[in-house]
Motif scaffolding. Structure first.
Motif, PDB file in Angstrom:
ATOM      1  N   ARG A 152       0.760  -1.093   0.130  1.00 48.08           N
ATOM      2  CA  ARG A 152       0.015   0.136   0.003  1.00 48.08           C
ATOM      3  C   ARG A 152       0.904   1.206  -0.082  1.00 48.08           C
ATOM      4  NH1 ARG A 152      -5.203  -1.060   2.281  1.00 48.08           N
ATOM      5  NH2 ARG A 152      -5.617   0.967   2.080  1.00 48.08           N
ATOM      6  N   ILE A 153       0.617   2.252  -0.794  1.00 46.21           N
ATOM      7  CA  ILE A 153       1.192   3.457  -0.945  1.00 46.21           C
ATOM      8  C   ILE A 153       0.106   4.884  -0.603  1.00 46.21           C
ATOM      9  CG2 ILE A 153       3.128   2.573  -2.459  1.00 46.21           C
ATOM     10  CD1 ILE A 153       1.648   3.814  -4.683  1.00 46.21           C
ATOM     11  N   PRO A 154       0.668   5.938  -0.005  1.00 51.16           N
ATOM     12  CA  PRO A 154      -0.165   6.781  -0.094  1.00 51.16           C
ATOM     13  C   PRO A 154      -0.731   7.370  -1.576  1.00 51.16           C
ATOM     14  CG  PRO A 154       1.927   7.293   1.087  1.00 51.16           C
ATOM     15  CD  PRO A 154       2.029   6.064   0.227  1.00 51.16           C
ATOM     16  N   LEU A 155      -1.898   8.075  -1.224  1.00 47.23           N
ATOM     17  CA  LEU A 155      -2.733   8.625  -2.576  1.00 47.23           C
ATOM     18  C   LEU A 155      -1.764   9.613  -3.405  1.00 47.23           C
ATOM     19  CD1 LEU A 155      -5.360   8.582  -4.219  1.00 47.23           C
ATOM     20  CD2 LEU A 155      -5.997  10.466  -2.618  1.00 47.23           C
ATOM     21  N   GLU A 156      -0.988  10.433  -2.512  1.00 51.42           N
ATOM     22  CA  GLU A 156      -0.122  11.296  -3.154  1.00 51.42           C
ATOM     23  C   GLU A 156       1.092  10.615  -3.946  1.00 51.42           C
ATOM     24  OE1 GLU A 156      -0.788  11.350  -0.129  1.00 51.42           O
ATOM     25  OE2 GLU A 156      -2.345  12.950  -0.092  1.00 51.42           O
ATOM     26  N   THR A 157       1.597   9.576  -3.411  1.00 47.95           N
ATOM     27  CA  THR A 157       2.488   8.811  -4.266  1.00 47.95           C
ATOM     28  C   THR A 157       2.060   8.206  -5.627  1.00 47.95           C
ATOM     29  OG1 THR A 157       3.549   8.355  -2.206  1.00 47.95           O
ATOM     30  CG2 THR A 157       4.190   7.006  -3.939  1.00 47.95           C
ATOM     31  N   TYR A 158       0.787   7.861  -5.468  1.00 48.98           N
ATOM     32  CA  TYR A 158       0.116   7.084  -6.572  1.00 48.98           C
ATOM     33  C   TYR A 158       0.047   8.316  -7.685  1.00 48.98           C
ATOM     34  CZ  TYR A 158      -3.920   6.282  -9.431  1.00 48.98           C
ATOM     35  OH  TYR A 158      -5.047   6.384 -10.496  1.00 48.98           O
ATOM     36  N   ARG A 159      -0.392   9.452  -7.058  1.00 42.82           N
ATOM     37  CA  ARG A 159      -0.644  10.501  -8.002  1.00 42.82           C
ATOM     38  C   ARG A 159       0.674  11.121  -8.863  1.00 42.82           C
ATOM     39  NH1 ARG A 159      -5.227  13.756  -4.470  1.00 42.82           N
ATOM     40  NH2 ARG A 159      -7.218  12.776  -5.392  1.00 42.82           N
ATOM     41  N   ASP A 160       1.710  11.055  -8.047  1.00 39.73           N
ATOM     42  CA  ASP A 160       2.978  11.480  -8.524  1.00 39.73           C
ATOM     43  C   ASP A 160       3.539  10.410  -9.743  1.00 39.73           C
ATOM     44  OD1 ASP A 160       5.659  12.983  -8.536  1.00 39.73           O
ATOM     45  OD2 ASP A 160       6.253  11.083  -7.738  1.00 39.73           O
ATOM     46  N   CYS A 171       1.422   8.507 -11.426  1.00 44.56           N
ATOM     47  CA  CYS A 171       0.796   8.641 -12.702  1.00 44.56           C
ATOM     48  C   CYS A 171       1.283   9.843 -13.391  1.00 44.56           C
ATOM     49  CB  CYS A 171      -0.618   9.146 -12.307  1.00 44.56           C
ATOM     50  SG  CYS A 171      -1.676   7.850 -11.532  1.00 44.56           S
ATOM     51  N   ALA A 172       1.629  10.937 -12.934  1.00 47.56           N
ATOM     52  CA  ALA A 172       2.304  11.969 -13.603  1.00 47.56           C
ATOM     53  C   ALA A 172       3.401  11.788 -14.293  1.00 47.56           C
ATOM     54  CB  ALA A 172       2.359  13.192 -12.575  1.00 47.56           C
ATOM     55  N   ARG A 173       4.361  10.920 -13.834  1.00 47.59           N
ATOM     56  CA  ARG A 173       5.555  10.523 -14.329  1.00 47.59           C
ATOM     57  C   ARG A 173       5.600   9.552 -15.274  1.00 47.59           C
ATOM     58  NH1 ARG A 173       8.692   7.896 -11.325  1.00 47.59           N
ATOM     59  NH2 ARG A 173       7.404   7.471  -9.594  1.00 47.59           N
ATOM     60  N   LEU A 174       4.842   8.563 -15.115  1.00 44.41           N
ATOM     61  CA  LEU A 174       4.845   7.452 -15.966  1.00 44.41           C
ATOM     62  C   LEU A 174       3.543   6.871 -16.788  1.00 44.41           C
ATOM     63  CD1 LEU A 174       6.001   5.194 -12.953  1.00 44.41           C
ATOM     64  CD2 LEU A 174       7.466   6.167 -14.560  1.00 44.41           C
ATOM     65  N   GLU A 175       2.494   7.587 -16.576  1.00 44.48           N
ATOM     66  CA  GLU A 175       1.329   7.125 -17.476  1.00 44.48           C
ATOM     67  C   GLU A 175       1.438   7.405 -18.813  1.00 44.48           C
ATOM     68  OE1 GLU A 175      -2.437   9.094 -16.099  1.00 44.48           O
ATOM     69  OE2 GLU A 175      -1.513  11.343 -16.684  1.00 44.48           O
ATOM     70  N   GLY A 176       2.410   8.414 -19.448  1.00 42.20           N
ATOM     71  CA  GLY A 176       2.586   8.572 -20.880  1.00 42.20           C
ATOM     72  C   GLY A 176       3.321   7.042 -21.363  1.00 42.20           C
TER      73      GLY A 176
END
Length: 390
Positions: free
Chosen positions: A16-24, A26-31
């Motif tokens: 489990r990771i914090p929501l902020e870590t997930y959002r970060d 996404c911003a870096r890797l979703e592309g």
């Protein structure tokens, strides 16, 4: 935040990771993960986002490197939605999603949810197959900004699963499921005796060895139909509408292709296909008697039937199955069929599947679903002056 680490094997872990870590992430890797998908660009939203309920977010790690994630959100008092799962391309195809699923579902169950939902592009079999194998059912399709999505749902309690089988027509409504549906309870049928000693009749061509002592034998339609009439009640638990009168019109005189499945010299199943239209064959009916299920016979039969229909000149093959019949949907999707729709027929709520022999049409289906961008020959065939590159 739960600090427990789940070992996924092969050097991979999840935690489990914090929501902020997930959002970060996404911003870096979703592309890199989703860059090949087609999503409509709305632009700036006019309204603020809906407040989040409870969230569950895992990071997937190769050693200490974050290489993917799975994020779920509460939808209502009973439902958690698996909203987003991503894995870097170089780590895909290793079964990580399948191995992670039990941990996710166990967490949702422990948290008190009754239903788990998710949405996936209709041609993304790499995700649909493990979800269906885990117990999810197809619930619908919708056309949205990302393309054509299949909605899946998993019931974490038995009566709801039974009710979905009854809704689809795959099984009769009994006991608690019938009570909760407010349906009259079906009278449980007694065991249907299988007629003994039904010898495998002569065929119209050579047998195909399916392994494990099973053979696939081509036969005349009349031979198939006679044995189907004898064995139908023993092969199916599904509930179809009983028409109050016989059909007034003659059936279409389309080319048909029929086989019997034999074991130890006896008939244990069948396959019947026919022409649907000029390009398409229709796999109408396949069955195995109960004692011969679960041995992989259907998966081994599929390539033989598809090859036979290909040699007849068809470009496409379609089939219809109860929407909750994962035992058939999974091998069909693994063989390359794609979910194309849902329809209500006299047999129930049926998932429509389509298989293409040609790479062009398979790529076309991926474009329509939004899984890929139009490129090369597909773009040209769709009348596009250019494409998105290769």
């Amino acid at each position: 935040m739960d600090g427990r680490i789940t070992d996924l094997g092969g050097g991979y872990t999840a935690r489990r990771i914090p929501l902020e870590t997930y959002r970060d992430a996404c911003a870096r890797l979703e592309g890199r993960i989703f860059g090949g998908n087609s999503v409509y660009a709305f632009g700036r939203a006019a309204r603020p986002p809906v407040p989040l309920g409870e969230t569950f977010t895992w990071g997937l790690f190769a050693g200490d490197e974050l290489v993917g994630w799975s994020h779920a959100e509460q939808r209502d008092e009973r439902t958690v939605d698996m909203a987003d799962t991503g894995l870097l391309p170089e780590h895909q195809g290793r079964g990580l999603y399948t191995r992670l699923l039990p941990t996710l579902l166990g967490t949702f169950r422990a948290a008190g949810y009754a239903l788990v939902t998710s949405r996936h592009r209709a041609t993304n079999n790499a995700v649909l197959v493990p979800k269906l194998r885990a117990g999810f059912f197809i619930q619908g399709l919708n056309l949205y900004e990302g393309g054509l999505n299949v909605t899946l749902a998993l019931a974490l309690d038995g009566p709801y699963r039974d009710a979905m089988h009854a809704r689809s027509g795959f099984r009769a409504a009994t006991a608690e499921a019938a009570r909760r549906l407010r349906w009259p309870e079906a009278v449980p049928p007694g065991p249907v005796p299988v007629p003994s000693a039904l010898p495998l009749p002569p065929g119209t061509g050579p047998d195909l060895d399916l392994g494990g002592g099973y053979v696939l034998r081509p036969v005349e339609y009349e031979t198939y139909w006679h044995l189907y009439a004898v064995l139908e009640a023993a092969a199916y638990e599904s509930v179809s509408l009983e028409w109050p009168h016989p059909a007034e019109r003659a059936d279409l005189d389309a080319p048909s292709y029929t086989w019997l499945i034999g074991h130890a010299g006896e008939v244990v199943g069948w396959q019947y296909s026919r022409q649907w239209n000029a390009r398409t064959a229709y796999m109408v009916n396949t069955a195995l008697l109960p004692a011969h299920r679960g041995a992989g016979v259907y998966s081994r039969l599929l390539p033989a039937v598809l090859e036979a229909l290909r040699t007849e000149g068809y470009d496409l093959v379609r089939s219809h199955h109860h929407a909750t019949n994962a035992a058939v949907l999974v091998p069909k999707l693994r063989a390359g069929f794609r979910v194309q729709g849902l329809e209500v027929s006299d047999h129930g709520v049926m998932a429509v599947l389509l298989f293409s022999y040609g790479e062009l049409y398979r790529e076309y289906m991926d474009v329509r679903s939004g899984l890929t961008l139009p490129r090369g020959e597909v773009a040209r065939r769709l009348g596009m002056a250019g494409d998105t590159g290769t």
